[in-house]
Design a protein around this motif. Structure first.
Motif, PDB file in Angstrom:
ATOM      1  N   LEU A 163       0.828  -1.211   0.000  1.00  0.00           N
ATOM      2  CA  LEU A 163       0.000   0.000   0.000  1.00  0.00           C
ATOM      3  C   LEU A 163       0.861   1.260   0.000  1.00  0.00           C
ATOM      4  CD1 LEU A 163      -2.804  -1.095   2.498  1.00  0.00           C
ATOM      5  CD2 LEU A 163      -3.041  -0.734   0.032  1.00  0.00           C
ATOM      6  N   TYR A 164       1.965   1.240   0.752  1.00  0.00           N
ATOM      7  CA  TYR A 164       2.872   2.390   0.732  1.00  0.00           C
ATOM      8  C   TYR A 164       3.498   2.570  -0.652  1.00  0.00           C
ATOM      9  CZ  TYR A 164       2.749   3.732   5.649  1.00  0.00           C
ATOM     10  OH  TYR A 164       2.347   4.217   6.869  1.00  0.00           O
ATOM     11  N   GLU A 165       3.837   1.466  -1.295  1.00  0.00           N
ATOM     12  CA  GLU A 165       4.402   1.546  -2.642  1.00  0.00           C
ATOM     13  C   GLU A 165       3.388   2.130  -3.624  1.00  0.00           C
ATOM     14  OE1 GLU A 165       5.563  -2.439  -3.470  1.00  0.00           O
ATOM     15  OE2 GLU A 165       7.301  -2.400  -2.102  1.00  0.00           O
ATOM     16  N   ILE A 166       2.126   1.759  -3.460  1.00  0.00           N
ATOM     17  CA  ILE A 166       1.085   2.300  -4.341  1.00  0.00           C
ATOM     18  C   ILE A 166       0.929   3.799  -4.113  1.00  0.00           C
ATOM     19  CG2 ILE A 166      -1.398   2.278  -4.804  1.00  0.00           C
ATOM     20  CD1 ILE A 166      -1.298  -0.759  -4.188  1.00  0.00           C
ATOM     21  N   LEU A 167       0.984   4.237  -2.855  1.00  0.00           N
ATOM     22  CA  LEU A 167       0.906   5.674  -2.584  1.00  0.00           C
ATOM     23  C   LEU A 167       2.063   6.426  -3.237  1.00  0.00           C
ATOM     24  CD1 LEU A 167      -0.253   5.937   1.151  1.00  0.00           C
ATOM     25  CD2 LEU A 167      -1.577   6.361  -0.923  1.00  0.00           C
ATOM     26  N   GLU A 168       3.246   5.823  -3.245  1.00  0.00           N
ATOM     27  CA  GLU A 168       4.381   6.444  -3.919  1.00  0.00           C
ATOM     28  C   GLU A 168       4.122   6.559  -5.419  1.00  0.00           C
ATOM     29  OE1 GLU A 168       7.982   4.406  -3.031  1.00  0.00           O
ATOM     30  OE2 GLU A 168       7.858   4.770  -0.860  1.00  0.00           O
TER      31      GLU A 168
END
Length: 233
Positions: free
Chosen positions: A121-126
């Motif tokens: 999820l953090y990677e998607i936000l990036e």
């Protein structure tokens, strides 16, 4: 020999490995309709599509039938084939389904998601931030969907997400149009807040954020109906 004049334009990508002609034609038309490269109301013919995709009319005819069953094409004998307009009632029902199901899944997510899912999820936000910085609204929209899909999958509900997507085609098209018309600075805060609520196990806050997210989208879609009345029925 008469020159064939095509009246539509398609964004065409090469066939996937081992992809059948039938699947390829369907995928090309589906992607062009869902991305709004073929806007609602666009007229097309089997021969035009066959010429553009360098295939016979048979797989095009089969794709038209399939897309008609998806409610993405309107096929009128003796009159022609048109990209279906956005059905406002279907959009409302899809939004209702999304609110109900996403609130329930967010509540589950707040009870605990696998660490690998949180990292994803953090990677998607990036990815979303990079898309926003680049003004790439299509990539931003794709990452938006990926965020929600990852939450569903992390809760062991991937098939529910897939069912929602199949039942929300008009809603998805309206969201794409809304994303293309939003101002340059695309809001990321709701997803960031959702992720924080998941990490801190705040189920009520996560549910409230889902409702806020969907309400913002509904406001945008109402504006679209005023700006593009010919796209909606």
């Amino acid at each position: 020999m008469n020159q064939v004049i095509t009246m539509i334009d398609l964004e065409i990508t090469p066939p996937l490995q081992r992809e059948t002609v039938r699947s390829y034609v369907y995928r090309m038309l589906y992607d062009n309709i869902m991305s709004l490269h073929l806007p609602p109301g666009s007229a097309m013919s089997e021969q035009e599509v066959a010429d553009l995709l360098k295939t016979s009319r048979t797989p095009v005819r089969e794709a038209f039938i399939h897309l008609g069953q998806d409610h993405l094409l309107d096929i009128f004998p003796q009159r022609g084939t048109f990209v279906a307009r956005l059905h406002t009632q279907m959009i409302r029902e899809a939004r209702f389904m999304r609110v109900v199901m996403e609130e329930a899944v967010m509540a589950e997510a707040c009870q605990g998601l696998p660490e690998s899912c949180l990292r994803q999820l953090y990677e998607i936000l990036e990815r979303q931030q990079k898309a926003a910085d680049a003004g790439d609204k299509r990539a931003f929209f794709e990452a938006d969907n990926a965020f929600h899909e990852t939450v569903f999958s992390g809760c062991g509900r991937p098939h529910i997400w897939q069912t929602l997507m199949r039942a929300s085609l008009d809603y998805s098209r309206a969201r794409v149009l809304n994303a293309f018309l939003e101002p340059k600075e695309i809001p990321l805060s709701v997803h960031e807040d959702m992720l924080k609520a998941i990490e801190s196990h705040e189920g009520d806050k996560a549910a409230r954020l889902v409702r806020q997210h969907m309400a913002n989208q509904e406001t945008g879609i109402r504006k679209l109906m005023q700006l593009y009345p010919d796209y909606f029925i």
